[in-house]
Design a protein around this motif. Structure first.
Motif, PDB file in Angstrom:
ATOM      1  N   PHE A  69      35.283-120.521  50.617  1.00 15.81           N
ATOM      2  CA  PHE A  69      35.073-121.138  51.523  1.00 15.81           C
ATOM      3  C   PHE A  69      33.444-121.053  51.760  1.00 15.81           C
ATOM      4  CE2 PHE A  69      39.397-119.991  52.447  1.00 15.81           C
ATOM      5  CZ  PHE A  69      39.822-121.136  52.775  1.00 15.81           C
ATOM      6  N   GLU A  70      32.904-120.288  51.268  1.00 18.58           N
ATOM      7  CA  GLU A  70      31.307-120.244  51.427  1.00 18.58           C
ATOM      8  C   GLU A  70      30.756-121.203  50.452  1.00 18.58           C
ATOM      9  OE1 GLU A  70      29.653-116.392  50.937  1.00 18.58           O
ATOM     10  OE2 GLU A  70      30.789-115.454  52.550  1.00 18.58           O
ATOM     11  N   GLU A  71      31.221-121.357  49.376  1.00 17.68           N
ATOM     12  CA  GLU A  71      30.770-122.468  48.193  1.00 17.68           C
ATOM     13  C   GLU A  71      31.252-123.589  48.194  1.00 17.68           C
ATOM     14  OE1 GLU A  71      27.846-121.614  46.756  1.00 17.68           O
ATOM     15  OE2 GLU A  71      27.832-119.555  47.487  1.00 17.68           O
ATOM     16  N   LYS A  72      32.159-123.890  49.042  1.00 13.11           N
ATOM     17  CA  LYS A  72      33.022-125.234  49.127  1.00 13.11           C
ATOM     18  C   LYS A  72      33.352-125.448  47.611  1.00 13.11           C
ATOM     19  CE  LYS A  72      32.065-125.580  53.568  1.00 13.11           C
ATOM     20  NZ  LYS A  72      33.113-125.250  54.712  1.00 13.11           N
ATOM     21  N   ARG A  73      34.249-124.901  47.190  1.00 10.96           N
ATOM     22  CA  ARG A  73      34.796-125.118  46.037  1.00 10.96           C
ATOM     23  C   ARG A  73      36.387-124.406  45.649  1.00 10.96           C
ATOM     24  NH1 ARG A  73      31.245-121.255  42.026  1.00 10.96           N
ATOM     25  NH2 ARG A  73      31.334-119.320  43.198  1.00 10.96           N
ATOM     26  N   VAL A  74      37.197-124.909  44.780  1.00 10.77           N
ATOM     27  CA  VAL A  74      38.488-124.060  44.772  1.00 10.77           C
ATOM     28  C   VAL A  74      38.778-123.982  43.301  1.00 10.77           C
ATOM     29  CG1 VAL A  74      39.578-125.532  46.638  1.00 10.77           C
ATOM     30  CG2 VAL A  74      39.722-126.515  44.386  1.00 10.77           C
ATOM     31  N   PHE A  75      39.394-122.741  42.982  1.00  9.82           N
ATOM     32  CA  PHE A  75      39.621-122.295  41.693  1.00  9.82           C
ATOM     33  C   PHE A  75      41.294-122.499  41.193  1.00  9.82           C
ATOM     34  CE2 PHE A  75      35.949-120.144  43.126  1.00  9.82           C
ATOM     35  CZ  PHE A  75      34.949-119.876  42.081  1.00  9.82           C
ATOM     36  N   VAL A  76      41.222-123.183  39.882  1.00  4.92           N
ATOM     37  CA  VAL A  76      42.711-123.624  39.701  1.00  4.92           C
ATOM     38  C   VAL A  76      42.895-122.599  38.212  1.00  4.92           C
ATOM     39  CG1 VAL A  76      44.146-125.263  38.925  1.00  4.92           C
ATOM     40  CG2 VAL A  76      42.334-125.726  40.616  1.00  4.92           C
ATOM     41  N   ALA A  77      44.003-122.055  38.435  1.00  2.86           N
ATOM     42  CA  ALA A  77      44.450-121.165  37.166  1.00  2.86           C
ATOM     43  C   ALA A  77      45.200-122.135  36.217  1.00  2.86           C
ATOM     44  CB  ALA A  77      45.080-120.013  37.632  1.00  2.86           C
ATOM     45  N   ASN A  78      44.465-122.477  35.007  1.00  2.29           N
ATOM     46  CA  ASN A  78      45.408-123.337  34.206  1.00  2.29           C
ATOM     47  C   ASN A  78      46.257-122.106  33.292  1.00  2.29           C
ATOM     48  OD1 ASN A  78      44.202-125.703  34.873  1.00  2.29           O
ATOM     49  ND2 ASN A  78      42.053-125.124  33.829  1.00  2.29           N
ATOM     50  N   SER A  79      47.224-121.952  33.482  1.00  4.58           N
ATOM     51  CA  SER A  79      48.104-120.924  32.987  1.00  4.58           C
ATOM     52  C   SER A  79      48.662-120.926  31.456  1.00  4.58           C
ATOM     53  CB  SER A  79      49.305-120.831  33.935  1.00  4.58           C
ATOM     54  OG  SER A  79      50.370-121.928  33.651  1.00  4.58           O
ATOM     55  N   ASN A  80      48.187-122.287  30.905  1.00  4.13           N
ATOM     56  CA  ASN A  80      48.580-122.365  29.470  1.00  4.13           C
ATOM     57  C   ASN A  80      47.417-123.101  28.662  1.00  4.13           C
ATOM     58  OD1 ASN A  80      50.507-122.054  27.557  1.00  4.13           O
ATOM     59  ND2 ASN A  80      50.801-124.472  27.383  1.00  4.13           N
ATOM     60  N   GLU A  81      46.201-122.400  29.266  1.00  2.91           N
ATOM     61  CA  GLU A  81      44.800-123.110  28.662  1.00  2.91           C
ATOM     62  C   GLU A  81      43.929-122.164  28.591  1.00  2.91           C
ATOM     63  OE1 GLU A  81      43.473-127.503  28.938  1.00  2.91           O
ATOM     64  OE2 GLU A  81      41.902-126.016  29.997  1.00  2.91           O
ATOM     65  N   TYR A  82      43.905-120.956  28.711  1.00  2.00           N
ATOM     66  CA  TYR A  82      42.830-119.869  28.712  1.00  2.00           C
ATOM     67  C   TYR A  82      41.623-120.439  29.472  1.00  2.00           C
ATOM     68  CZ  TYR A  82      45.102-117.253  24.909  1.00  2.00           C
ATOM     69  OH  TYR A  82      46.008-116.632  24.410  1.00  2.00           O
ATOM     70  N   SER A  83      41.848-120.943  30.617  1.00  2.00           N
ATOM     71  CA  SER A  83      40.679-121.674  31.258  1.00  2.00           C
ATOM     72  C   SER A  83      40.798-121.690  32.793  1.00  2.00           C
ATOM     73  CB  SER A  83      40.275-123.089  30.747  1.00  2.00           C
ATOM     74  OG  SER A  83      41.409-123.985  31.214  1.00  2.00           O
ATOM     75  N   ILE A  84      39.922-121.734  33.506  1.00  2.00           N
ATOM     76  CA  ILE A  84      39.912-122.169  34.961  1.00  2.00           C
ATOM     77  C   ILE A  84      39.146-123.216  35.202  1.00  2.00           C
ATOM     78  CG2 ILE A  84      39.126-121.345  37.374  1.00  2.00           C
ATOM     79  CD1 ILE A  84      39.299-118.310  36.106  1.00  2.00           C
ATOM     80  N   SER A  85      39.618-124.065  36.190  1.00  2.69           N
ATOM     81  CA  SER A  85      38.977-125.313  36.728  1.00  2.69           C
ATOM     82  C   SER A  85      38.399-124.983  37.746  1.00  2.69           C
ATOM     83  CB  SER A  85      39.833-126.729  36.744  1.00  2.69           C
ATOM     84  OG  SER A  85      40.436-126.933  35.373  1.00  2.69           O
ATOM     85  N   VAL A  86      37.265-125.464  38.199  1.00  2.00           N
ATOM     86  CA  VAL A  86      36.533-125.322  39.459  1.00  2.00           C
ATOM     87  C   VAL A  86      36.052-126.758  39.830  1.00  2.00           C
ATOM     88  CG1 VAL A  86      34.665-124.271  40.443  1.00  2.00           C
ATOM     89  CG2 VAL A  86      35.351-123.203  38.606  1.00  2.00           C
ATOM     90  N   ILE A  87      36.721-127.022  41.197  1.00  2.00           N
ATOM     91  CA  ILE A  87      36.378-128.408  41.858  1.00  2.00           C
ATOM     92  C   ILE A  87      35.467-128.085  42.945  1.00  2.00           C
ATOM     93  CG2 ILE A  87      37.595-130.104  42.915  1.00  2.00           C
ATOM     94  CD1 ILE A  87      40.160-129.382  41.689  1.00  2.00           C
ATOM     95  N   TYR A  88      34.555-128.819  42.914  1.00  2.00           N
ATOM     96  CA  TYR A  88      33.375-128.765  43.991  1.00  2.00           C
ATOM     97  C   TYR A  88      33.780-129.934  45.075  1.00  2.00           C
ATOM     98  CZ  TYR A  88      30.999-125.619  40.991  1.00  2.00           C
ATOM     99  OH  TYR A  88      30.707-124.531  39.982  1.00  2.00           O
ATOM    100  N   LEU A  89      34.078-129.213  46.187  1.00  2.00           N
ATOM    101  CA  LEU A  89      34.087-130.379  47.403  1.00  2.00           C
ATOM    102  C   LEU A  89      32.930-131.336  47.775  1.00  2.00           C
ATOM    103  CD1 LEU A  89      36.565-128.001  47.629  1.00  2.00           C
ATOM    104  CD2 LEU A  89      36.441-128.614  50.098  1.00  2.00           C
ATOM    105  N   GLU A  90      31.882-130.901  47.498  1.00  2.00           N
ATOM    106  CA  GLU A  90      30.817-131.556  48.364  1.00  2.00           C
ATOM    107  C   GLU A  90      30.348-132.690  47.281  1.00  2.00           C
ATOM    108  OE1 GLU A  90      27.814-128.641  49.241  1.00  2.00           O
ATOM    109  OE2 GLU A  90      28.791-128.027  51.075  1.00  2.00           O
ATOM    110  N   ASN A  91      30.533-132.690  45.865  1.00  2.00           N
ATOM    111  CA  ASN A  91      29.998-133.482  44.841  1.00  2.00           C
ATOM    112  C   ASN A  91      30.968-134.006  44.116  1.00  2.00           C
ATOM    113  OD1 ASN A  91      30.228-131.484  43.338  1.00  2.00           O
ATOM    114  ND2 ASN A  91      28.121-131.289  43.015  1.00  2.00           N
TER     115      ASN A  91
END
Length: 311
Positions: free
Chosen positions: A143-165
């Motif tokens: 909530f502070e940085e205005k972003r969400v983290f998504v656990a890609n459970s079959n891809e050894y990665s996390i997607s980060v979505i920034y709300l402001e841009n």
């Protein structure tokens, strides 16, 4: 700090029901059938799926409103929990699983569509579907940085979505993430066992440089985790051996473990001393007293319970 809530709501995936447990009235409960609620809603153009599959729940910003994310018919229900009425239904991607609400936007991971649906909460319409990694599962908001983290459970990665841009970036990991939570500038990540080949683990990721600073391995299949009081001490459920583990992440060791039996999965802490633990095999919710280290009560609910929220 204790969470002052009157009710616990349980999503029962296998029986298409919601169980409402009164926490102030000796845990009395009511069960509501979603198909009956849907048929009486008067909503047109409904999916003809034979199963709904309520999986996770989220409390809306509007009083008495909750959202049910339904994995089988690929929908989200807007439910007035006071009147037990489904007010609106929206269809999104395939096998939606987890939900997070931030700044009037509802983010839902579509596990079999490799996407995240973004829903305008006020108007309850889909704004966009964002492509992420393979098999997105958990989602958490910063909530502070205005972003969400998504656990890609079959891809050894996390997607980060920034709300402001609308920027999207990926953080690469050395294991498949399943669940996580934020602790200031640290991201705690649960990775479950994969085909019996890799141990389950809980890691700490430093978000200032996206580097892993700690990792604890545990035998078995970890399903969920939650911090209590000090966030460096967490509880995790192990579906393989039926235990609840208490872990000190800073020292990188298991402090204690408690046998629950069955298949413990989702966790919800009341902010005081009780953990509410889903037992997917036995179809009940266990009330675990953290201070005493034992189950105080088991409450029978519907078939294949999953999501839990206080209201």
């Amino acid at each position: 700090m204790s969470i002052n809530k009157d009710k616990l709501i349980v999503a029962n995936t296998g029986s298409d029901t919601l169980t409402v447990i009164d926490l102030k009235d000796d845990y009395s409960l009511e069960t509501f059938k979603l198909w009956e609620m849907l048929n009486s809603s008067g909503i047109q153009n409904l999916n003809s799926s034979s199963a709904i599959g309520p999986y996770t729940l989220a409390a809306g910003n509007e009083k008495n409103i909750i959202y049910s994310v339904n994995s089988y018919d690929n929908s989200v229900f807007k439910i007035n929990i006071k009147d037990m009425v489904i007010e609106e239904v929206i269809y999104i991607g395939r096998s939606p699983s987890h939900v997070e609400i931030i700044d009037g936007l509802i983010f839902v991971t579509n596990t079999d569509s490799n996407s995240v649906s973004v829903i305008d909460e006020e108007n309850f319409v889909i704004l966009e579907n964002i492509t992420v990694g393979e098999k997105p599962y958990d989602i958490k908001a910063d909530f502070e940085e205005k972003r969400v983290f998504v656990a890609n459970s079959n891809e050894y990665s996390i997607s980060v979505i920034y709300l402001e841009n609308n920027k999207i970036e990926k953080i690469r990991l050395d294991s498949n993430p399943l669940h996580f939570f934020l602790n200031s500038k640290l991201l705690y990540i649960l990775s479950s066992q994969v085909n019996g080949m890799v141990k389950s683990s809980v890691s700490i990721l430093d978000l200032s440089n996206n580097e892993l600073i700690k990792k604890v391995y545990i035998e078995g299949v970890l399903v969920d985790m939650t911090p209590i009081d000090k966030k460096d001490e967490i509880f995790v459920t192990n579906a393989e051996d039926g235990y609840l583990y208490k872990i000190d992440l800073i020292r990188g060791k298991i402090i204690d473990k408690y046998h629950l039996g069955g298949m413990p999965s989702k966790l919800l802490w009341d902010g005081n001393k009780l953990l509410y633990i889903v037992n997917s095999l036995k179809n009940y919710i266990s009330l675990f007293d953290c201070s005493k280290g034992k189950i105080m009560k088991n409450i029978k609910v519907g078939i294949e319970p999953n999501g839990l929220i206080f209201l």
